[in-house]
Design a protein around this motif. Sequence first.
Motif, PDB file in Angstrom:
ATOM      1  N   ARG A 141       0.844  -1.200   0.000  1.00 44.62           N
ATOM      2  CA  ARG A 141       0.000   0.000   0.000  1.00 44.62           C
ATOM      3  C   ARG A 141       0.873   1.241   0.000  1.00 44.62           C
ATOM      4  N   GLY A 142       0.525   2.173  -0.852  1.00 43.43           N
ATOM      5  CA  GLY A 142       1.270   3.422  -0.932  1.00 43.43           C
ATOM      6  C   GLY A 142       0.366   4.555  -1.368  1.00 43.43           C
ATOM      7  N   ARG A 143       0.879   5.776  -1.252  1.00 49.06           N
ATOM      8  CA  ARG A 143       0.112   6.962  -1.614  1.00 49.06           C
ATOM      9  C   ARG A 143       0.920   7.808  -2.593  1.00 49.06           C
ATOM     10  N   VAL A 144       0.210   8.337  -3.588  1.00 46.78           N
ATOM     11  CA  VAL A 144       0.817   9.216  -4.574  1.00 46.78           C
ATOM     12  C   VAL A 144       0.291  10.624  -4.330  1.00 46.78           C
ATOM     13  N   THR A 145       1.217  11.559  -4.124  1.00 44.20           N
ATOM     14  CA  THR A 145       0.845  12.962  -3.941  1.00 44.20           C
ATOM     15  C   THR A 145       1.509  13.791  -5.026  1.00 44.20           C
ATOM     16  N   GLY A 146       0.708  14.498  -5.782  1.00 41.25           N
ATOM     17  CA  GLY A 146       1.257  15.385  -6.799  1.00 41.25           C
ATOM     18  C   GLY A 146       1.867  14.676  -7.978  1.00 41.25           C
ATOM     19  N   THR A 197      -3.631   9.787  -4.351  1.00 41.61           N
ATOM     20  CA  THR A 197      -4.081   8.498  -4.868  1.00 41.61           C
ATOM     21  C   THR A 197      -3.625   7.398  -3.927  1.00 41.61           C
ATOM     22  N   ASN A 198      -4.544   6.517  -3.593  1.00 37.99           N
ATOM     23  CA  ASN A 198      -4.195   5.317  -2.847  1.00 37.99           C
ATOM     24  C   ASN A 198      -3.911   4.208  -3.855  1.00 37.99           C
ATOM     25  N   LEU A 199      -2.739   3.615  -3.764  1.00 39.36           N
ATOM     26  CA  LEU A 199      -2.337   2.561  -4.695  1.00 39.36           C
ATOM     27  C   LEU A 199      -2.090   1.280  -3.915  1.00 39.36           C
ATOM     28  N   ALA A 255       6.011   6.856  -8.388  1.00 37.62           N
ATOM     29  CA  ALA A 255       5.737   8.104  -7.675  1.00 37.62           C
ATOM     30  C   ALA A 255       5.392   7.894  -6.205  1.00 37.62           C
ATOM     31  N   VAL A 256       5.197   6.642  -5.784  1.00 39.24           N
ATOM     32  CA  VAL A 256       4.892   6.381  -4.370  1.00 39.24           C
ATOM     33  C   VAL A 256       6.134   6.635  -3.527  1.00 39.24           C
ATOM     34  N   GLY A 257       5.971   7.412  -2.472  1.00 40.43           N
ATOM     35  CA  GLY A 257       7.110   7.707  -1.605  1.00 40.43           C
ATOM     36  C   GLY A 257       7.619   6.480  -0.876  1.00 40.43           C
ATOM     37  N   ALA A 258       6.696   5.700  -0.324  1.00 41.48           N
ATOM     38  CA  ALA A 258       7.082   4.489   0.412  1.00 41.48           C
ATOM     39  C   ALA A 258       5.910   3.520   0.409  1.00 41.48           C
TER      40      ALA A 258
END
Length: 369
Positions: A172-177, A206-208, A240-243
């Motif tokens: 699970r990760g999050r995309v910001t910008g 975005t939740n990925l 693009a996911v930070g972590a």
Amino acid sequence: MAGLTMALELARRDRPCIVVERAPRLEEVGAGLQLSPNALRVLARLGDLNDLKARGTVAETVTLHAARTGRPIASVPVSSADGTPYLSIHRADLQSWLARTAAASSRIDLRLGRDIGVVARDGGDLRVEAISPDGTEILQTTLVIAADGVNSPTAQRLGLEGPAATGALAWRGRVTGGPMPAGGIEAWLGPRRHAVAYPIAGGRETNLVLIEPASGSVDPADLPARFSKWDRRLGAMIAAVGAFTAWPLKAVPGARPWRHLGDRLILIGDAAHAMLPYAAQGAAMAIEDAAVLANHLDRAADLSNALRAYETERRPRIDKVRSRVGFHRFVYHLPFPLSLGRNAVLASRSAASLAGDLAWLYDWRPPKD
């Protein structure tokens, strides 16, 4: 979520309750989730639904894509026949909405920073230990509703079989910008793996979620390589996911008993029936549980009748959702060339036909007061 929803359902019936929570404060945890119309009909009775919708994003469809090409296979309508929407939202935003609504109720006593210890019969009631750094508080109650998740400590203390590994892992990760979904909820279907992306935080992020066999590498640095031959747009989101955070997916045995201690304790939500997320119904089933249980507690002559009626009503629906989850797991991960047949069948069906497959799920309504 199950506990706070349960408290709000009791409070709206003028029943006081104590919510005991291990965390010393309710902070942002977890990732995104999906709230289908069946869940939103319950939440609409408990608080300001427009406020909740502003925290998330309304989706009209779930678009299924071929893994490698990204070509759309089908677009499945997810709003209900009565116009109730389908919402994607961050778990923390739902939790804060529930907590703020609960804090406004004089019938709900929210006690943070406490673990539940021994729960035992004491005459006709239960004696409950609420343990905090300041000592142990003894609570007397007629009923304990355990909404303590897939790894339920309550279930462990009752000696129940624990949750089973399913052989699947969710990243699970999050995309910001960065690159965002084209619109609504999107899923990519591939052999042994699938990916889901949807907007959260009011559409700002975005939740990925990438779901794959748990036997692979647990180093998130290896993820791009495993999805390198998939749709380039999905690849851009992965990059693009930070972590990424790895979540081994567990499920509670379908035969787990829910009622205990002479019908003075009941498990709800994931503690009772945690299942794989392939139908995006974990949160919704917990929210439904609260509405149905509160209704039976309000109408039955005694606790045993109430809990028995609740279980009689809920088990068939939970079992049907489990069956749908298993169907999705099989169909989503079909290998080539079987996937070609799946894609052709889905592409040939009308939007109305696809929506009809899930009408039994999304058109569910909570019991009338």
